[in-house]
Write an enzyme that holds these catalytic residues in place. Structure first.
Site, PDB file in Angstrom:
ATOM      1  N   SER A  43       0.899  -1.176   0.018  1.00 35.39           N
ATOM      2  CA  SER A  43       0.078   0.058  -0.144  1.00 35.39           C
ATOM      3  C   SER A  43       0.908   1.166  -0.016  1.00 35.39           C
ATOM      4  O   SER A  43       2.083   1.082   0.765  1.00 35.39           O
ATOM      5  CB  SER A  43      -1.052   0.219   1.211  1.00 35.39           C
ATOM      6  OG  SER A  43      -1.528   1.335   1.431  1.00 35.39           O
ATOM      7  N   TYR A  91      -3.003  -0.366   9.544  1.00 33.76           N
ATOM      8  CA  TYR A  91      -2.952  -0.848   8.408  1.00 33.76           C
ATOM      9  C   TYR A  91      -1.654  -0.697   7.646  1.00 33.76           C
ATOM     10  O   TYR A  91      -0.819  -1.550   7.019  1.00 33.76           O
ATOM     11  CB  TYR A  91      -3.930  -0.097   7.256  1.00 33.76           C
ATOM     12  CG  TYR A  91      -4.160  -0.772   6.042  1.00 33.76           C
ATOM     13  CD1 TYR A  91      -4.400  -1.900   5.728  1.00 33.76           C
ATOM     14  CD2 TYR A  91      -3.841   0.326   4.864  1.00 33.76           C
ATOM     15  CE1 TYR A  91      -4.469  -2.111   4.147  1.00 33.76           C
ATOM     16  CE2 TYR A  91      -3.710  -0.088   3.474  1.00 33.76           C
ATOM     17  CZ  TYR A  91      -4.077  -1.480   3.146  1.00 33.76           C
ATOM     18  OH  TYR A  91      -4.309  -1.741   1.854  1.00 33.76           O
TER      19      TYR A  91
END
Length: 263
Positions: free
Chosen positions: A158, A172
């Site tokens: 990501s 995350y």
């Protein structure tokens, strides 16, 4: 563990032609929708037989399989939760049993819990780390026993692992940042077998989970150099390059497909 094999998908598989992955077998975790779906379809279009895992959307997984089969490819979907070690191992073993080999592993399945750091629960932490860190680790470990010379391990990270533009992504970002260490170490350990390991960091990508017309979309798009969302096919194209002959001398790399989000 259950399988699915029927349905339709929105993204088209290209006509047979130059198929650089002909004869290869790929496993794409979380391949029933979004970025995973686009990767599964692209690798199939490039000639690979594709196994894909899903956690709950059997109908969507079946659609992807049918799309590939209707274009003349081979595909298989298996229910496997990447947070469950037994499922991870079964997904790899089932792929090898189904297709007789495994050449490409794409660690795409992921989980995300966004919110203030203070409010994250132990359940949140366990779920995200089990899916995003332990799952790829175990899948790579299991796949390495089957990957031949020239095999590929590609993980999907990501842009938040490289650049934190707003609060609320602590868990995350932590999970996705861990994939950098995993990828670099895999590259070093598996390099003598000519197996590459690479990491792709998507930015704001138009998917069901993060639509380009969503509430936060203008803010996210504004954080990119290009001022726009990307498409799942953009990520899939980079994965396909790494999986093919063009990726044979790329390993241990983190490649951003983020429209300039992380600069």
């Amino acid at each position: 563990m259950t399988t699915a094999s029927t349905g339709t998908a929105a993204t088209a598989v290209t006509e047979a032609g130059a198929r650089p992955l002909h004869g290869k077998v790929a496993l794409v975790t979380g391949g029933s929708r979004g970025i995973g779906e686009a990767i599964a379809l692209r690798l199939a279009a490039d000639g690979a037989a594709v196994a894909l895992t899903y956690r709950s959307r059997e109908d969507r997984a079946a659609q992807v399989v049918k799309q590939i089969e209707q274009a003349g490819g081979q595909a298989w979907a298996v229910r496997a939760d990447s947070a469950d070690a037994e499922d991870v191992w079964s997904g790899v073993a089932g792929t090898v049993e189904r297709f007789g080999r495994l050449d490409i592993l794409v660690n795409n399945a992921g989980a995300g819990v966004l919110g203030p750091f203070e409010g994250l629960t132990l359940e949140d932490i366990d779920r995200v780390l089990s899916t995003n860190v332990r799952g790829p680790f175990l899948a790579a470990q299991a796949a390495s026993a089957h990957l031949p010379e020239g095999g590929r391990i590609i993980s999907i990270g990501s842009c938040m692992a490289e650049h934190i533009a707003f609060p609320g992504g602590t868990l995350y970002a932590t999970s996705k940042a861990a994939l950098t260490g995993l990828t670099k170490t895999l590259a070093k350990e598996l390099g003598p077998r000519a197996i590459t390991a690479n990491l792709v960091h998507p930015g704001p990508i138009d998917t069901e989970m993060n639509p380009a017309d969503g509430e936060s979309a203008p803010m996210q798009a504004g954080l990119t150099a290009l001022g726009a969302y990307g498409q799942a096919s953009d990520v899939a194209a980079t994965v396909a390059h790494l999986a093919g002959e063009g990726g044979r001398y790329i390993t241990g790399a983190s490649i951003a497909v983020d429209g300039g989000f992380a600069i």
